[in-house]
Structures are given as structure tokens and as C-alpha cells.
Design a protein around this motif. Structure first.
Motif, PDB file in Angstrom:
ATOM      1  N   GLY A   4      -6.804  -9.137  -6.794  1.00 54.68           N
ATOM      2  CA  GLY A   4      -6.851  -9.130  -5.340  1.00 54.68           C
ATOM      3  C   GLY A   4      -7.370 -10.385  -4.675  1.00 54.68           C
ATOM      4  N   PHE A   5      -7.864 -11.346  -5.464  1.00 51.74           N
ATOM      5  CA  PHE A   5      -8.469 -12.541  -4.851  1.00 51.74           C
ATOM      6  C   PHE A   5      -7.465 -13.298  -3.984  1.00 51.74           C
ATOM      7  CE2 PHE A   5      -9.958 -16.923  -4.722  1.00 51.74           C
ATOM      8  CZ  PHE A   5     -11.316 -16.767  -4.468  1.00 51.74           C
ATOM      9  N   CYS A   6      -6.222 -13.371  -4.429  1.00 56.01           N
ATOM     10  CA  CYS A   6      -5.212 -14.126  -3.674  1.00 56.01           C
ATOM     11  C   CYS A   6      -4.645 -13.319  -2.521  1.00 56.01           C
ATOM     12  CB  CYS A   6      -4.072 -14.564  -4.605  1.00 56.01           C
ATOM     13  SG  CYS A   6      -3.005 -13.195  -5.140  1.00 56.01           S
ATOM     14  N   GLY A   7      -4.932 -11.999  -2.504  1.00 53.41           N
ATOM     15  CA  GLY A   7      -4.277 -11.071  -1.600  1.00 53.41           C
ATOM     16  C   GLY A   7      -4.323 -11.446  -0.123  1.00 53.41           C
ATOM     17  N   PRO A   8      -5.522 -11.706   0.428  1.00 53.78           N
ATOM     18  CA  PRO A   8      -5.556 -12.037   1.864  1.00 53.78           C
ATOM     19  C   PRO A   8      -4.661 -13.220   2.212  1.00 53.78           C
ATOM     20  CG  PRO A   8      -7.764 -11.599   1.041  1.00 53.78           C
ATOM     21  CD  PRO A   8      -6.860 -11.630  -0.164  1.00 53.78           C
ATOM     22  N   GLY A   9      -4.636 -14.224   1.357  1.00 56.47           N
ATOM     23  CA  GLY A   9      -3.787 -15.392   1.614  1.00 56.47           C
ATOM     24  C   GLY A   9      -2.319 -15.038   1.521  1.00 56.47           C
ATOM     25  N   VAL A  10      -1.951 -14.289   0.487  1.00 57.18           N
ATOM     26  CA  VAL A  10      -0.549 -13.907   0.302  1.00 57.18           C
ATOM     27  C   VAL A  10      -0.081 -13.062   1.481  1.00 57.18           C
ATOM     28  CG1 VAL A  10       1.064 -12.612  -1.141  1.00 57.18           C
ATOM     29  CG2 VAL A  10      -0.737 -13.969  -2.214  1.00 57.18           C
ATOM     30  N   ILE A  11      -0.926 -12.134   1.901  1.00 56.83           N
ATOM     31  CA  ILE A  11      -0.528 -11.236   2.988  1.00 56.83           C
ATOM     32  C   ILE A  11      -0.413 -12.011   4.303  1.00 56.83           C
ATOM     33  CG2 ILE A  11      -1.327  -9.267   4.386  1.00 56.83           C
ATOM     34  CD1 ILE A  11      -2.242  -8.016   1.666  1.00 56.83           C
ATOM     35  N   MET A  12      -1.296 -12.975   4.540  1.00 57.89           N
ATOM     36  CA  MET A  12      -1.169 -13.760   5.774  1.00 57.89           C
ATOM     37  C   MET A  12       0.088 -14.636   5.748  1.00 57.89           C
ATOM     38  SD  MET A  12      -3.505 -12.396   7.383  1.00 57.89           S
ATOM     39  CE  MET A  12      -3.454 -13.208   8.981  1.00 57.89           C
ATOM     40  N   SER A  13       0.422 -15.180   4.581  1.00 56.60           N
ATOM     41  CA  SER A  13       1.678 -15.946   4.474  1.00 56.60           C
ATOM     42  C   SER A  13       2.870 -15.035   4.733  1.00 56.60           C
ATOM     43  CB  SER A  13       1.812 -16.572   3.078  1.00 56.60           C
ATOM     44  OG  SER A  13       0.918 -17.640   2.922  1.00 56.60           O
ATOM     45  N   SER A  14       2.805 -13.813   4.186  1.00 52.77           N
ATOM     46  CA  SER A  14       3.902 -12.860   4.377  1.00 52.77           C
ATOM     47  C   SER A  14       4.017 -12.474   5.847  1.00 52.77           C
ATOM     48  CB  SER A  14       3.663 -11.600   3.544  1.00 52.77           C
ATOM     49  OG  SER A  14       3.460 -11.923   2.191  1.00 52.77           O
ATOM     50  N   LYS A  15       2.868 -12.267   6.488  1.00 54.38           N
ATOM     51  CA  LYS A  15       2.856 -11.900   7.923  1.00 54.38           C
ATOM     52  C   LYS A  15       3.515 -13.003   8.753  1.00 54.38           C
ATOM     53  CE  LYS A  15       0.722 -10.118  11.844  1.00 54.38           C
ATOM     54  NZ  LYS A  15       1.542 -10.683  12.893  1.00 54.38           N
ATOM     55  N   ALA A  16       3.153 -14.247   8.480  1.00 51.92           N
ATOM     56  CA  ALA A  16       3.723 -15.355   9.251  1.00 51.92           C
ATOM     57  C   ALA A  16       5.231 -15.431   9.012  1.00 51.92           C
ATOM     58  CB  ALA A  16       3.057 -16.675   8.867  1.00 51.92           C
ATOM     59  N   LEU A  17       5.652 -15.194   7.767  1.00 51.84           N
ATOM     60  CA  LEU A  17       7.086 -15.217   7.459  1.00 51.84           C
ATOM     61  C   LEU A  17       7.817 -14.147   8.260  1.00 51.84           C
ATOM     62  CD1 LEU A  17       9.619 -15.976   5.727  1.00 51.84           C
ATOM     63  CD2 LEU A  17       8.885 -14.190   4.136  1.00 51.84           C
ATOM     64  N   LEU A  18       7.305 -12.898   8.192  1.00 54.22           N
ATOM     65  CA  LEU A  18       8.025 -11.786   8.824  1.00 54.22           C
ATOM     66  C   LEU A  18       7.996 -11.875  10.346  1.00 54.22           C
ATOM     67  CD1 LEU A  18       7.088  -8.824   6.446  1.00 54.22           C
ATOM     68  CD2 LEU A  18       9.147 -10.243   6.473  1.00 54.22           C
ATOM     69  N   ASP A  19       6.954 -12.488  10.905  1.00 52.26           N
ATOM     70  CA  ASP A  19       6.935 -12.703  12.357  1.00 52.26           C
ATOM     71  C   ASP A  19       8.065 -13.651  12.761  1.00 52.26           C
ATOM     72  OD1 ASP A  19       4.797 -11.044  12.650  1.00 52.26           O
ATOM     73  OD2 ASP A  19       3.298 -12.637  12.862  1.00 52.26           O
TER      74      ASP A  19
END
Lengths: 162, 297
Positions: free
Chosen positions: A100-115
Motif C-alpha cells: 500500500g505504500f505506493c497507493g496514494p500516489g497511484v490513486i492520485m495519478s489515476s484520479k488526474a487521468l480519469l478527470d
């Protein structure tokens, strides 16, 4: 000291920090927002990814002073106490994270992509996540989760429109 | 990071004044190179950092009488998204796409990439192949020079301590000149180039011959270099696969690659031949496609 006033997760916050303080350090130490992680500290691993004025950036490579007057979204700004964000939910459903260490970063990258791109191809998802290193999962389940989240977010949007 | 004094410049003029007042200072734009450097080499700790990231006059992409003018603070993501650039020089957008990853491309600037001046600078070859000029602001005003002369040595440019790179200009006569960029790294994301290359040329439609040929190579010499032997060979010759392949072979002589942890010099030489040939072929194809499109209109 550098005076910084910025909007974090919709709320206006201020701090006075030494000039050499990065945005990451300020988020973690001045505002106790410890979701964004300190990994490599030189912009390779993406664990520190936050969204600034709509764009994902490495918060370890931005000085706090450079974020003055800007709008920052961190992982803490996604969920409500009752509801996970659709991306967080699909990451859970697909078992996309292990340590889970990378999770917040991965999810924020995914959020920016989907926006920016509500219906990305696998190649576009891979490109969007190329700056986030994960040593556990092999990425495949993350890509599945982003695809599923895209679907969920699209249908939620069309429901709202209808 | 060690402590430093921090000043924010409102525009390029202010930045130059701050640099003169606080020399020697380091310039902060996107931060992707500077902050990584300050963290990994504490001995580089500057007394002063001048933040130019808010200098509004150093942003923007526009076509005017001088050509395509790109502000030094334009980010790699902005280059990729610019319809003006994608129309005129898709190779520039392709090169920007190979730099770092999304997060670093959103921060990192074209000017910063050039000023850091590593031999593998991904923005370099395409701009050199298009005869780009740089505009430098200093206490005495502006001066311009070809980008190829701006690169002096690894991590060294022609900038004086009180000067600032403010703009990159592709001259008007080259607007829309067919060009292509290719990079070979060890993986797709966040890789340094083993070799990168860009070519630009014009094709004489009647004779099917090449003219104004430029071939620029990165990561195979202390700075971006032109493959002048290969350029000269191709000038006026037929645009054929054989001639492009021969130009690729000749380009190897213009490269002086080293062996390091990423690749051997011999492998880099092979890559030079292949990448030079492929960029020439692609630029040629672009030229023919543009002519067909023009003919249909």
C-alpha cells in the motif's frame, strides 16, 4: 521563512516554513496530511504524487513556496467518512494494492487521468501510471481497477445527467 | 536540502536583477532537475535560489514573424498538448512525451531541460535539427544564439551566472519543416536515452531529392551533435531507402559515444545508424504525406 497560503482539499490553509521545505514536507509536517509518501525524494517513484491545479505532480520536487496560492488535492481529499472514492473502491475490489505504500500516489495519478480522460485505453493508463513505482503488484490489477473505476465514474455521471 | 535564501521573480527582468544582486544563485523553474540535484549533492547547496516559475512573460507558445516561439517555462506536458506544436512539429511533442513521466512532465520545463544540458537531453536533437535559436536575457538586454552553440559541455551552457534562458525560437523559414524524433532507452517509462536522434529535411517533389538535411544526435557526445558527414552525403541525393541507410552508417562517424552502465559504445554506434536512418525515413514520409494533403486541397 516563507509564508504559504493555499487551498488543500477545498480548505484554505496557511503555514510559515523554511524556504527549502518541499510541498511534500509541508503537507506531512505542517498539516499532518501523511497520505502522500516520501519515497525516493527525487521524482522517480511517484509515492508523493498530489494534484496541483488539476495536474498530478511530484510534491517532493516542488517547494512549498511554489504552491502558494494554488489548489492542492491529496488522497485525504477523496473519500468521505461514509464513502470511498470510486477509484479507492475499485482498487479494493480488484486487490490492486499489497503493502500500500505506493497507493496514494497511484490513486492520485489515476484520479488526474480519469478527470482528463474518462475513457482511457490500457496504453493511456500505463502512460499515466509510468511515474508510479510499485514493488508488490506488477501493476496488472491496478490497470484493471482504473478501467473499472472509469466505468463506474462514467455511469455515475450519465445518471446525474439524466 | 540545506537552507538557502529564496526569492520569487515576477518576470524575466526581475529575475535577471535578482540574479545580478544575489550571484551566485541557482535558478528554480520546474524543479525536477534542481531540487533532485540539491538533495543528492549537498555540496551544491546554493546560498540563494531565484524562483522564476511565476515569471508570466516566459510562458506561452506562439507563431509570429520570427517563427515558433516557445517560452522557456513551457512545460513538457504543455508542449505535448499544444495544437500549434502538434500541427507544425509533431516531433517536438513526441520528444516531450519521452521525458520522465506525467508528474515530472507537468513540472519540468523546456528551458530547464536545455539549461541542465545533460548529453542525453531529450528536447535537444529535434530543436537542433530545426535550427532553433535561444534568446538569453542578461543585465545588458537580450542576445540570441543557435541552440547548438548554447550547449558547451555536459551540464554546461553558454549562460553566464547573471543570465537567463527566456525563449526558444524555431525560425520562420523552418515552420512546418518535416522532422522526426526517436529515442532508445532501456524501458518505456522514465528512461534516460541510450541514444536519441532527430532529423529534418525537405524533399524536392519533382526530383525526389533531399535538401536542407539536418541530423542531430544526443547521448553520443558531450553535447548534442550534428551528423554533418551524413547530412552532406544526403544533400541533393535521391530520397531512397538505400541512401537513408548509408546516411545512418555515415552518422556513426560523427558520434563519439562512451561505454557506461547503460550501454556499450559499440551498441550506441549501432543505435545511431538505425535511429538516424529511421528518423530520416519518417521525416521523408511526413514530407510526402504533407504534399498529398496539400494536393487534395
Amino acid at each position: 521563512m516563507t509564508d504559504v497560503t493555499l487551498k488543500i482539499n477545498g480548505e484554505t490553509r496557511s503555514a510559515a516554513v523554511p524556504p527549502e521545505t518541499t510541498l511534500l514536507k509541508m503537507l506531512r509536517e505542517s498539516f499532518s496530511l501523511t497520505g502522500a509518501k516520501l519515497g525516493c525524494d527525487v521524482g522517480d517513484c511517484g509515492a508523493c504524487t498530489v494534484i496541483v491545479d488539476g495536474l498530478p505532480v511530484n510534491s517532493c520536487l516542488m517547494l512549498a513556496g511554489q504552491a502558494d496560492g494554488r489548489e492542492v488535492l491529496t488522497i485525504e481529499g477523496l473519500a468521505t467518512p461514509d464513502h470511498l472514492h470510486p477509484i479507492q473502491k475499485t482498487f479494493e475490489d480488484c486487490a490492486s494494492l499489497q503493502c500500500g505504500f505506493c497507493g496514494p500516489g497511484v490513486i492520485m495519478s489515476s484520479k488526474a487521468l480519469l478527470d482528463a480522460n474518462p475513457n482511457p485505453s490500457v496504453a493511456e493508463i500505463r502512460d499515466a501510471l509510468a511515474g508510479n513505482l510499485c514493488r508488490c503488484t506488477g501493476y496488472t490489477k491496478m490497470i484493471e481497477a482504473v478501467q473499472q473505476a472509469a466505468q463506474v465514474m462514467r455511469s455515475a455521471k450519465s445518471k446525474r445527467a439524466a | 536540502m540545506r537552507a538557502f535564501e529564496y526569492f520569487t521573480a515576477t518576470d524575466s527582468k526581475h529575475a535577471v536583477a535578482l540574479l545580478a544582486e544575489h550571484a551566485p544563485a541557482r535558478v528554480l523553474a520546474g524543479g525536477t532537475d534542481l531540487l533532485a540535484d540539491l538533495k543528492s549533492s549537498p555540496s551544491h547547496a546554493p546560498k540563494t535560489v531565484v524562483d522564476i516559475s511565476r515569471a508570466a512573460d516566459m510562458r506561452g507558445i506562439e507563431v509570429n514573424a520570427r517563427g515558433l516561439c516557445i517560452g522557456a517555462l513551457v512545460t513538457h506536458s504543455e508542449i505535448m498538448a499544444s495544437t500549434v506544436i502538434r500541427d507544425l512539429f509533431p516531433a517536438l511533442a513526441d520528444a516531450a512525451h519521452t521525458i520522465g513521466a506525467v508528474q515530472t512532465r507537468n513540472l519540468g520545463t523546456l528551458g530547464g531541460n536545455l539549461v541542465t544540458a545533460v548529453p542525453s537531453v531529450d528536447s535537444g536533437p529535434t530543436l537542433v535539427a530545426l535550427d532553433a535559436q535561444v534568446t538569453i536575457a542578461g543585465p545588458a538586454g537580450h542576445r540570441t544564439m543557435p541552440l547548438s552553440e548554447f550547449f558547451v559541455a555536459p551540464r554546461r551552457t553558454a549562460l553566464k551566472p547573471d543570465e537567463l534562458l527566456v525563449e526558444i525560437v524555431i525560425p520562420a523559414e523552418n515552420l512546418g519543416k518535416p522532422a522526426h524524433f526517436l529515442k532508445m532507452g532501456l524501458r518505456k517509462g522514465q528512461a534516460l536515452a541510450l541514444v536519441n536522434a532527430a532529423s529534418s529535411l525537405r524533399i524536392d517533389a519533382k526530383k525526389n531529392t533531399c535538401k536542407d538535411v539536418r541530423i542531430a544526435l544526443g547521448a553520443v557526445a558531450p553535447t548534442v551533435v550534428r551528423a554533418k558527414t551524413a547530412e552532406k552525403f544526403l544533400e541533393g541525393r535521391a530520397a531512397t531507402a538505400e541512401n537513408f541507410a548509408e546516411a545512418g552508417r555515415l552518422a556513426v562517424a560523427d558520434a563519439k559515444p562512451i561505454s557506461d552502465m547503460r550501454a556499450s559504445a559499440d551498441y550506441r554506434k549501432d543505435l545511431v545508424a538505425v535511429l538516424a536512418k529511421r528518423t530520416l525515413e519518417a521525416a521523408c514520409a511526413q514530407s510526402k504525406a504533407a504534399k498529398q494533403k496539400g494536393a487534395r486541397k
